[in-house]
Design a protein around this motif. Structure first.
Motif, PDB file in Angstrom:
ATOM      1  N   PRO A 119      -5.585 -11.226   8.887  1.00  0.00           N
ATOM      2  CA  PRO A 119      -6.289 -10.659   7.734  1.00  0.00           C
ATOM      3  C   PRO A 119      -6.462  -9.155   7.837  1.00  0.00           C
ATOM      4  O   PRO A 119      -6.887  -8.626   8.864  1.00  0.00           O
ATOM      5  CB  PRO A 119      -7.644 -11.389   7.766  1.00  0.00           C
ATOM      6  CG  PRO A 119      -7.345 -12.691   8.449  1.00  0.00           C
ATOM      7  CD  PRO A 119      -6.309 -12.366   9.487  1.00  0.00           C
ATOM      8  N   GLY A 120      -6.089  -8.470   6.749  1.00  0.00           N
ATOM      9  CA  GLY A 120      -6.214  -7.026   6.701  1.00  0.00           C
ATOM     10  C   GLY A 120      -5.094  -6.273   7.366  1.00  0.00           C
ATOM     11  O   GLY A 120      -5.074  -5.043   7.345  1.00  0.00           O
ATOM     12  N   ALA A 121      -4.099  -6.991   7.968  1.00  0.00           N
ATOM     13  CA  ALA A 121      -3.010  -6.320   8.680  1.00  0.00           C
ATOM     14  C   ALA A 121      -1.639  -6.740   8.153  1.00  0.00           C
ATOM     15  O   ALA A 121      -0.858  -5.912   7.688  1.00  0.00           O
ATOM     16  CB  ALA A 121      -3.105  -6.583  10.177  1.00  0.00           C
ATOM     17  N   MET A 154      -0.661  -4.588   5.257  1.00  0.00           N
ATOM     18  CA  MET A 154      -1.818  -3.921   4.679  1.00  0.00           C
ATOM     19  C   MET A 154      -2.403  -2.935   5.687  1.00  0.00           C
ATOM     20  O   MET A 154      -2.374  -3.186   6.896  1.00  0.00           O
ATOM     21  CB  MET A 154      -2.896  -4.937   4.307  1.00  0.00           C
ATOM     22  CG  MET A 154      -2.478  -5.958   3.254  1.00  0.00           C
ATOM     23  SD  MET A 154      -1.509  -7.334   3.919  1.00  0.00           S
ATOM     24  CE  MET A 154      -2.803  -8.336   4.618  1.00  0.00           C
ATOM     25  N   ASN A 155      -2.901  -1.845   5.162  1.00  0.00           N
ATOM     26  CA  ASN A 155      -3.581  -0.859   5.999  1.00  0.00           C
ATOM     27  C   ASN A 155      -4.516  -0.045   5.127  1.00  0.00           C
ATOM     28  O   ASN A 155      -4.369  -0.014   3.899  1.00  0.00           O
ATOM     29  CB  ASN A 155      -2.571   0.061   6.693  1.00  0.00           C
ATOM     30  CG  ASN A 155      -3.115   0.614   8.001  1.00  0.00           C
ATOM     31  OD1 ASN A 155      -4.336   0.600   8.236  1.00  0.00           O
ATOM     32  ND2 ASN A 155      -2.235   1.083   8.864  1.00  0.00           N
ATOM     33  N   SER A 156      -5.469   0.590   5.743  1.00  0.00           N
ATOM     34  CA  SER A 156      -6.410   1.413   4.988  1.00  0.00           C
ATOM     35  C   SER A 156      -6.860   2.582   5.855  1.00  0.00           C
ATOM     36  O   SER A 156      -6.766   2.538   7.089  1.00  0.00           O
ATOM     37  CB  SER A 156      -7.628   0.599   4.532  1.00  0.00           C
ATOM     38  OG  SER A 156      -8.341   0.105   5.663  1.00  0.00           O
ATOM     39  N   ALA A 157      -7.333   3.639   5.181  1.00  0.00           N
ATOM     40  CA  ALA A 157      -7.783   4.839   5.884  1.00  0.00           C
ATOM     41  C   ALA A 157      -8.814   5.552   5.030  1.00  0.00           C
ATOM     42  O   ALA A 157      -8.897   5.334   3.806  1.00  0.00           O
ATOM     43  CB  ALA A 157      -6.604   5.754   6.177  1.00  0.00           C
ATOM     44  N   LEU A 158      -9.616   6.369   5.656  1.00  0.00           N
ATOM     45  CA  LEU A 158     -10.586   7.184   4.940  1.00  0.00           C
ATOM     46  C   LEU A 158      -9.965   8.530   4.598  1.00  0.00           C
ATOM     47  O   LEU A 158      -9.439   9.228   5.471  1.00  0.00           O
ATOM     48  CB  LEU A 158     -11.851   7.387   5.785  1.00  0.00           C
ATOM     49  CG  LEU A 158     -12.785   6.184   5.932  1.00  0.00           C
ATOM     50  CD1 LEU A 158     -13.934   6.509   6.867  1.00  0.00           C
ATOM     51  CD2 LEU A 158     -13.319   5.738   4.567  1.00  0.00           C
ATOM     52  N   LEU A 187      -3.556   0.459   1.313  1.00  0.00           N
ATOM     53  CA  LEU A 187      -2.146   0.340   0.947  1.00  0.00           C
ATOM     54  C   LEU A 187      -1.652  -1.062   1.276  1.00  0.00           C
ATOM     55  O   LEU A 187      -1.959  -1.599   2.344  1.00  0.00           O
ATOM     56  CB  LEU A 187      -1.303   1.372   1.695  1.00  0.00           C
ATOM     57  CG  LEU A 187      -1.597   2.843   1.425  1.00  0.00           C
ATOM     58  CD1 LEU A 187      -0.779   3.723   2.369  1.00  0.00           C
ATOM     59  CD2 LEU A 187      -1.295   3.198  -0.021  1.00  0.00           C
ATOM     60  N   THR A 188      -0.867  -1.647   0.374  1.00  0.00           N
ATOM     61  CA  THR A 188      -0.260  -2.958   0.591  1.00  0.00           C
ATOM     62  C   THR A 188       1.218  -2.871   0.242  1.00  0.00           C
ATOM     63  O   THR A 188       1.575  -2.499  -0.883  1.00  0.00           O
ATOM     64  CB  THR A 188      -0.924  -4.038  -0.271  1.00  0.00           C
ATOM     65  OG1 THR A 188      -2.314  -4.114   0.038  1.00  0.00           O
ATOM     66  CG2 THR A 188      -0.290  -5.398  -0.012  1.00  0.00           C
TER      67      THR A 188
END
Length: 226
Positions: free
Chosen positions: A55-57, A74-78, A86-87
């Motif tokens: 999940p989330g990766a 999937m990944n995310s950043a501040l 991003l997916t």
């Protein structure tokens, strides 16, 4: 092990699907999903989907019957204290090519979501080769953010879509949608069950041809611990 059973009635057609999720192995999750086609003429690979995910990766879907594979990362950043998610999704087939037949199409899509704050999100979706993208703005109104307004614009067709969702105490939710290009109006009611499931009733109206009867869909989902 968790089991999910979903039944759907669409006009005069009834379908069913089930999902079995194995206990987590560390950060990994494995589940198997099947439709009624898997059991209609005895056990088969028709309608069977195997999923491995973190999940989330990442997520990998495999359909053994036609060897279709879907990869999702999937990944995310501040970014300046705003959450950017991003997916990346790629679907293809590993089936052996048939002589004199074109290879099955591969599909690649990228979704980018910027969370400005808990009430405001902006999502950009693009399928490679489509020549356009979908831009969705999501606004959750009020202190409890029970009402969500989501306008969508498709740059390829220059068409708008609108969705408004209202949640209520107790798990009920009502959603309305409108597609400007097709003039389809949709109404949907969802309710969570205390027994561990949910119910959905939806109706769609073709405003371009009011002689057509509304299309009705009923769906129920049940969750079980095995």
């Amino acid at each position: 092990m968790k089991a999910t059973l979903k039944g759907r009635f669409d006009g005069d057609k009834a379908t069913a699907a089930t999902t079995l999720a194995l206990p987590p192995a560390g950060d990994l999750r494995f589940k198997a999903s099947a439709t009624e086609a898997t059991f209609t003429n005895g056990p088969s690979l028709n309608g069977l989907t195997l999923t491995l995910e973190k999940p989330g990766a990442f997520l990998v879907d495999v359909k053994p019957q036609n060897r279709d594979v879907r990869f999702q990362f999937m990944n995310s950043a501040l970014v300046y204290d705003k959450r950017l998610s991003l997916t990346y999704t790629h679907s293809t087939s590993l089936a052996t090519a048939v002589a004199d037949a074109p290879p099955p199409p591969s599909r690649t899509a990228l979704d980018c979501t910027l969370t400005v704050d808990p009430a405001n999100k902006l999502t950009l979706s693009h399928a490679l080769g489509s020549g356009g993208c979908r831009v969705k703005y999501s606004y959750a109104h009020g202190v409890d953010r029970l009402t969500t307004i989501e306008p969508v614009f498709d740059t390829k067709t220059n068409a708008w879509e609108f969705a408004v969702t209202r949640k209520f105490q107790g798990g009920d939710a009502v959603k309305g949608t409108y597609h400007a290009s097709t003039k389809l109006l949709g109404l949907e009611w969802n309710k969570d069950s205390l027994a561990g499931g949910s119910f959905k009733v939806a109706a769609s109206f073709d405003l371009s041809d009011q002689s057509k009867a509304p299309k009705l869909v009923a769906e129920s989902t049940w969750n079980y611990e095995i």
